[in-house]
Design a protein around this motif. Structure first.
Motif, PDB file in Angstrom:
ATOM      1  N   ALA A  77       1.899 -16.961  21.722  1.00  0.00           N
ATOM      2  CA  ALA A  77       1.489 -17.814  20.615  1.00  0.00           C
ATOM      3  C   ALA A  77       0.348 -17.158  19.855  1.00  0.00           C
ATOM      4  O   ALA A  77      -0.318 -16.242  20.351  1.00  0.00           O
ATOM      5  N   GLY A  78       0.100 -17.642  18.658  1.00  0.00           N
ATOM      6  CA  GLY A  78      -0.894 -17.028  17.794  1.00  0.00           C
ATOM      7  C   GLY A  78      -2.315 -17.203  18.284  1.00  0.00           C
ATOM      8  O   GLY A  78      -2.686 -18.259  18.813  1.00  0.00           O
ATOM      9  N   ALA A  79      -3.114 -16.166  18.114  1.00  0.00           N
ATOM     10  CA  ALA A  79      -4.526 -16.218  18.470  1.00  0.00           C
ATOM     11  C   ALA A  79      -5.311 -16.905  17.364  1.00  0.00           C
ATOM     12  O   ALA A  79      -4.906 -16.921  16.200  1.00  0.00           O
ATOM     13  N   ALA A  80      -6.446 -17.495  17.745  1.00  0.00           N
ATOM     14  CA  ALA A  80      -7.384 -18.074  16.786  1.00  0.00           C
ATOM     15  C   ALA A  80      -8.663 -17.262  16.868  1.00  0.00           C
ATOM     16  O   ALA A  80      -9.390 -17.318  17.859  1.00  0.00           O
ATOM     17  N   THR A  81      -8.957 -16.476  15.846  1.00  0.00           N
ATOM     18  CA  THR A  81     -10.021 -15.475  15.917  1.00  0.00           C
ATOM     19  C   THR A  81     -11.351 -15.956  15.363  1.00  0.00           C
ATOM     20  O   THR A  81     -12.360 -15.264  15.520  1.00  0.00           O
ATOM     21  N   ASN A  82     -11.392 -17.120  14.724  1.00  0.00           N
ATOM     22  CA  ASN A  82     -12.664 -17.617  14.216  1.00  0.00           C
ATOM     23  C   ASN A  82     -13.564 -18.022  15.377  1.00  0.00           C
ATOM     24  O   ASN A  82     -13.102 -18.583  16.372  1.00  0.00           O
ATOM     25  N   THR A  83     -14.861 -17.752  15.269  1.00  0.00           N
ATOM     26  CA  THR A  83     -15.774 -17.984  16.382  1.00  0.00           C
ATOM     27  C   THR A  83     -16.283 -19.416  16.468  1.00  0.00           C
ATOM     28  O   THR A  83     -17.065 -19.735  17.364  1.00  0.00           O
ATOM     29  N   GLU A  84     -15.869 -20.312  15.586  1.00  0.00           N
ATOM     30  CA  GLU A  84     -16.383 -21.678  15.587  1.00  0.00           C
ATOM     31  C   GLU A  84     -15.236 -22.676  15.774  1.00  0.00           C
ATOM     32  O   GLU A  84     -14.539 -23.026  14.827  1.00  0.00           O
ATOM     33  N   GLY A  85     -15.049 -23.115  17.016  1.00  0.00           N
ATOM     34  CA  GLY A  85     -14.151 -24.231  17.293  1.00  0.00           C
ATOM     35  C   GLY A  85     -12.677 -23.971  17.097  1.00  0.00           C
ATOM     36  O   GLY A  85     -11.893 -24.921  17.039  1.00  0.00           O
ATOM     37  N   SER A  86     -12.255 -22.740  17.012  1.00  0.00           N
ATOM     38  CA  SER A  86     -10.838 -22.464  16.781  1.00  0.00           C
ATOM     39  C   SER A  86     -10.064 -22.578  18.091  1.00  0.00           C
ATOM     40  O   SER A  86     -10.588 -22.338  19.166  1.00  0.00           O
ATOM     41  N   VAL A  87      -8.797 -22.960  17.991  1.00  0.00           N
ATOM     42  CA  VAL A  87      -7.936 -23.180  19.155  1.00  0.00           C
ATOM     43  C   VAL A  87      -6.683 -22.329  19.003  1.00  0.00           C
ATOM     44  O   VAL A  87      -6.031 -22.349  17.946  1.00  0.00           O
ATOM     45  N   GLY A  88      -6.336 -21.604  20.060  1.00  0.00           N
ATOM     46  CA  GLY A  88      -5.123 -20.787  20.030  1.00  0.00           C
ATOM     47  C   GLY A  88      -3.873 -21.643  19.936  1.00  0.00           C
ATOM     48  O   GLY A  88      -3.856 -22.829  20.320  1.00  0.00           O
ATOM     49  N   GLY A  89      -2.811 -21.059  19.438  1.00  0.00           N
ATOM     50  CA  GLY A  89      -1.551 -21.778  19.309  1.00  0.00           C
ATOM     51  C   GLY A  89      -0.911 -22.066  20.660  1.00  0.00           C
ATOM     52  O   GLY A  89      -1.142 -21.362  21.644  1.00  0.00           O
ATOM     53  N   ALA A  90      -0.095 -23.107  20.708  1.00  0.00           N
ATOM     54  CA  ALA A  90       0.594 -23.505  21.934  1.00  0.00           C
ATOM     55  C   ALA A  90       1.927 -22.783  22.046  1.00  0.00           C
ATOM     56  O   ALA A  90       2.532 -22.382  21.048  1.00  0.00           O
ATOM     57  N   LEU A  91       2.375 -22.606  23.278  1.00  0.00           N
ATOM     58  CA  LEU A  91       3.688 -22.040  23.565  1.00  0.00           C
ATOM     59  C   LEU A  91       4.493 -23.120  24.283  1.00  0.00           C
ATOM     60  O   LEU A  91       4.130 -23.537  25.384  1.00  0.00           O
TER      61      LEU A  91
END
Length: 245
Positions: A77-91
């Motif tokens: 699943a897609g990564a979330a690269t922002n350093t503030e409160g970002s959540v990686g994508g679900a699989l």
């Protein structure tokens, strides 16, 4: 890109193939959606069948050379690269739903199987939750869904395979800690609110030795934890309480 339809025969096929190379690496195929504030979606969907739905197969490449490995099939699943409160994508892996109006219909299964081997060991199946550098690691939840208006909820079964030599073991171990108390293991049978029915039993049974020539039953041992700087743990066995006289 669209091919022709057919009323009586097969519909037209679409084949996309990269170039082959007998001495080097074959050509690659890349499919990428456009970037934007929200990137474009990519859909792979098999058409509806009035009888049987078509298959969607993703197969990694076969290796024919000695001591080499077959191709890797990875779903990430897609990564979330922002350093503030970002959540990686679900699989998500979901078996197909069934709209059958009778009890013969059933939802589709999800089957995860390690690769078979002729002479060596079969492939492993590993399920690991996500690690964290500063906070807690992810939870691992295994459960069956509640039953409908009739029927039972599903069972949870953990079995090791039969063996000509020693059968595999089942281990349940809580991780160690250096700063707080150790984690617990709970085994609790189901409760019931039905009249004249009993709560579920918890049964722990050692293995039988069925051979008539020296076959001995397995041992059953209960041991509390050792305390190096304090008291050792206690072992308590109690019968159930009753609210009746």
């Amino acid at each position: 890109l669209q091919v022709g339809t057919s009323f009586y025969g097969l519909g037209g096929a679409v084949a996309i193939s990269a170039g082959a190379s007998p001495t080097s690496k074959g050509g690659a195929i890349g499919l990428t959606t456009g970037t934007g504030v929200t990137s474009g979606d990519m859909g792979l969907t098999v058409g509806v069948g009035s009888d049987v739905g078509g298959k969607l197969e993703l197969t990694a490449g076969t290796s024919e050379s000695a001591s080499q490995t077959g191709g890797l099939l990875a779903a990430t699943a897609g990564a979330a690269t922002n350093t503030e409160g970002s959540v990686g994508g679900a699989l998500m892996l979901t078996g197909g739903a069934s709209s059958a109006a009778d009890t013969l219909g059933a939802g589709g299964d999800i089957i995860a199987t390690g690769g078979a081997a002729e002479q060596g060991d079969g492939g492993n199946v590993q399920i690991l939750t996500g690690a964290s550098t500063l906070a807690s690691s992810g939870d691992l939840a295994m459960g069956t869904a509640d039953s409908g208006l009739s029927g039972n909820s599903g069972n949870v079964m953990i079995d090791t395979g039969d063996s000509v030599y020693t059968a595999g073991s089942i281990s349940m171990t809580v991780g160690a800690t250096e700063t707080f108390y150790g984690g617990s293991i709970y085994a609790t049978a189901g409760t019931t609110s039905a009249e004249d029915e009993s709560g579920g039993a918890v049964m722990v049974t050692a293995g039988s030795g069925t051979s008539m020539n020296g076959g001995a039953g397995g041992a059953l041992a209960f041991a509390a934890g050792q305390g190096n700087g304090g008291a050792g743990g206690a072992v308590a066995v109690s019968g159930g309480l009753s609210t009746l006289n």
